[in-house]
Design a protein around this motif. Structure first.
Motif, PDB file in Angstrom:
ATOM      1  N   GLU A 176       0.818  -1.209   0.000  1.00 33.02           N
ATOM      2  CA  GLU A 176       0.000   0.000   0.000  1.00 33.02           C
ATOM      3  C   GLU A 176       0.854   1.263   0.000  1.00 33.02           C
ATOM      4  OE1 GLU A 176      -4.059  -1.785   2.032  1.00 33.02           O
ATOM      5  OE2 GLU A 176      -2.759  -0.501   3.255  1.00 33.02           O
ATOM      6  N   ASP A 180       0.664   4.159  -3.197  1.00 32.22           N
ATOM      7  CA  ASP A 180       0.232   5.481  -2.723  1.00 32.22           C
ATOM      8  C   ASP A 180       1.054   6.545  -3.449  1.00 32.22           C
ATOM      9  OD1 ASP A 180      -0.224   7.831  -1.349  1.00 32.22           O
ATOM     10  OD2 ASP A 180       0.492   7.093   0.578  1.00 32.22           O
ATOM     11  N   ASP A 367      -6.473   8.180  -1.259  1.00 32.02           N
ATOM     12  CA  ASP A 367      -6.279   6.751  -0.995  1.00 32.02           C
ATOM     13  C   ASP A 367      -7.084   5.863  -1.935  1.00 32.02           C
ATOM     14  OD1 ASP A 367      -4.650   7.243   1.398  1.00 32.02           O
ATOM     15  OD2 ASP A 367      -6.524   8.022   2.235  1.00 32.02           O
ATOM     16  N   ILE A 370      -5.445   2.588  -3.109  1.00 29.55           N
ATOM     17  CA  ILE A 370      -5.338   1.618  -2.013  1.00 29.55           C
ATOM     18  C   ILE A 370      -6.673   0.927  -1.778  1.00 29.55           C
ATOM     19  CG2 ILE A 370      -5.008   1.437   0.484  1.00 29.55           C
ATOM     20  CD1 ILE A 370      -2.861   3.655   0.169  1.00 29.55           C
TER      21      ILE A 370
END
Length: 426
Positions: A176, A180, A367, A370
């Motif tokens: 993650e 990002d 995000d 993700i």
């Protein structure tokens, strides 16, 4: 945005045998070791731990690579101590010998007339060596997909570089961090005085994600006002690969950085540790890498020769607070930690143990990638439970994709404007 349910967080993070995520990774070819770890026929065997399973890898007299259960089936001695000789790995406890398929070929402590050896077979996994990596498939034999075929694997040797690093954290928080895009304006700001740097001029990129047969492609779009948009386009290839563009820079007529594409593959060791395979390759079929460029790239990312300990571990690690320099942090860089990936490791390795409690997160629009990655991983686990083939297993779904970064005029949709740039050339 909605927080992740506790049971889903457990599914995503736990990779021990028998867990849904373990089963998911077993449907893909994954890196087992670097080719350099097995440099020649009959070289010393190597300990390997993947998905919570202890294995041993060796290259036999003919150059064939075996990946076997680490423990001899006789009395469970570790085969790392074995003698690699005459097309087999021989346990030094009682001399039992195994070929690369795990078949026992000799039991010298048994009577010469015994055919016991023919009934002894050690668990083994198929291997495939390409692009400096020994890959393995650990899933059901009848579901074995075609060999991995990423563009960077097809690039000639002097057009690419592959390395790996050990990271002491759960695989998902490492992945993650990799997908990002907005954190590069902060964690990787290595010149806080330069307010004209691309990612300093626009610290809140707009994210757009498009799901694909292999995972998804996504873009971080930074509005540079009159200069148009700076777009960094990524590929996320199931279950754990990211690739991105690396824009070329020129200073006084000299190229500082090759036009290239870089990325990572995250391979779980167990619930608390992960191997990170790093690759970079030239995006131009006419421009090979120079040794100087490769060395500088690895050093910039914290993986230079002086930055590494045995076992592909970093000199900078939690035991020495990653050698953070608070004065450098105050005056020069955002973190005070040297090495772009080392900055990532400092943040990821010191998160909650054994892995992040994602039920307590507060996620925003930055995000999006993700969130989608989690959705696809959970979806893939459900597909396997339902007897379906998960995304990205078939190499033909991803073999023509690449990442890129580029300036685009305002009003140009990146999905159209970068179509050619995101299509493989090798």
């Amino acid at each position: 945005m909605d927080m992740l349910k506790r049971e889903d967080n457990e599914k995503l993070c736990r990779v021990s045998p028998g867990t849904p995520m373990n089963e998911l990774f077993r449907r893909y070819w994954i890196p087992a070791v670097l080719s350099e770890e097995l440099p020649g026929p009959d070289c010393p065997p190597v300990r390997v731990r993947l998905l919570g399973e202890d294995l041993v890898a060796f290259r036999d007299t003919n150059g064939t690579i075996g990946l076997l259960d680490a423990y001899c089936p006789h009395r469970r001695a570790h085969l790392f101590w074995g003698r690699n000789e005459e097309c087999g790995l021989r346990c030094v406890y009682h001399g039992w010998k195994f070929d690369t398929n795990g078949q026992c070929t000799d039991t010298p402590n048994e009577p010469p007339t015994s055919d016991f050896k023919h009934s002894v077979k050690l668990k083994s996994y198929p291997t495939y060596e390409k692009a400096g990596i020994v890959w393995t498939y650990m899933g059901p034999k009848e579901l074995q997909p075609g060999y991995p075929d990423y563009e960077w694997m097809r690039a000639p040797e002097n057009f690419r570089n592959v390395s790996k690093t050990f990271e002491a954290c759960n695989w998902l928080q490492a992945l993650e961090g990799g997908i990002d895009t907005s954190h590069s304006s902060f964690a990787h700001n290595n010149n806080i005085a330069d307010k004209n740097a691309l990612r300093s001029r626009a610290t809140a990129p707009k994210l757009e994600v498009v799901k694909t047969d292999y995972g998804f492609k996504y873009a971080g779009i930074r509005d540079l006002k009159e200069d148009g948009n700076y777009v960094r386009a990524y590929q996320f290839i199931m279950p754990a690969q990211q690739m991105r563009g690396a824009m070329v820079r020129w200073t006084d007529g000299q190229m500082e950085k090759f036009p290239s594409i870089a990325g990572h593959i995250w391979v779980p060791i167990d619930d608390s540790n992960v191997w990170v395979y790093n690759f970079i390759y030239s995006s131009d079929v006419n421009i090979p890498f120079t040794p100087e460029f490769v060395e500088k790239h690895e050093t910039d990312f914290g993986r230079g020769k002086a930055d590494m300990l045995p076992g592909y571990k970093l000199v900078r690690n939690p035991s020495n607070d990653f050698l953070i320099d608070r004065e450098v942090q105050r005056t020069k860089t955002f973190t005070g930690i040297a090495g772009i990936n080392t900055q990532d490791y400092a943040l990821q390795e010191t998160m909650e143990l054994p892995f992040c409690d994602r039920t307590r997160e507060k996620l925003g629009t930055a995000d999006t990638a993700i969130i989608v990655a989690r959705q696809l991983l959970l979806e893939a686990m459900k597909d396997i439970e339902a007897g379906k083939v998960p995304r990205g297993v078939d190499p033909s779904t991803y073999n023509m994709v690449r990442g890129c970064d580029k300036f685009l005029p305002k009003g140009v949709d990146w999905k159209e404007g970068l179509l050619e740039d995101m299509t493989a050339k090798f």
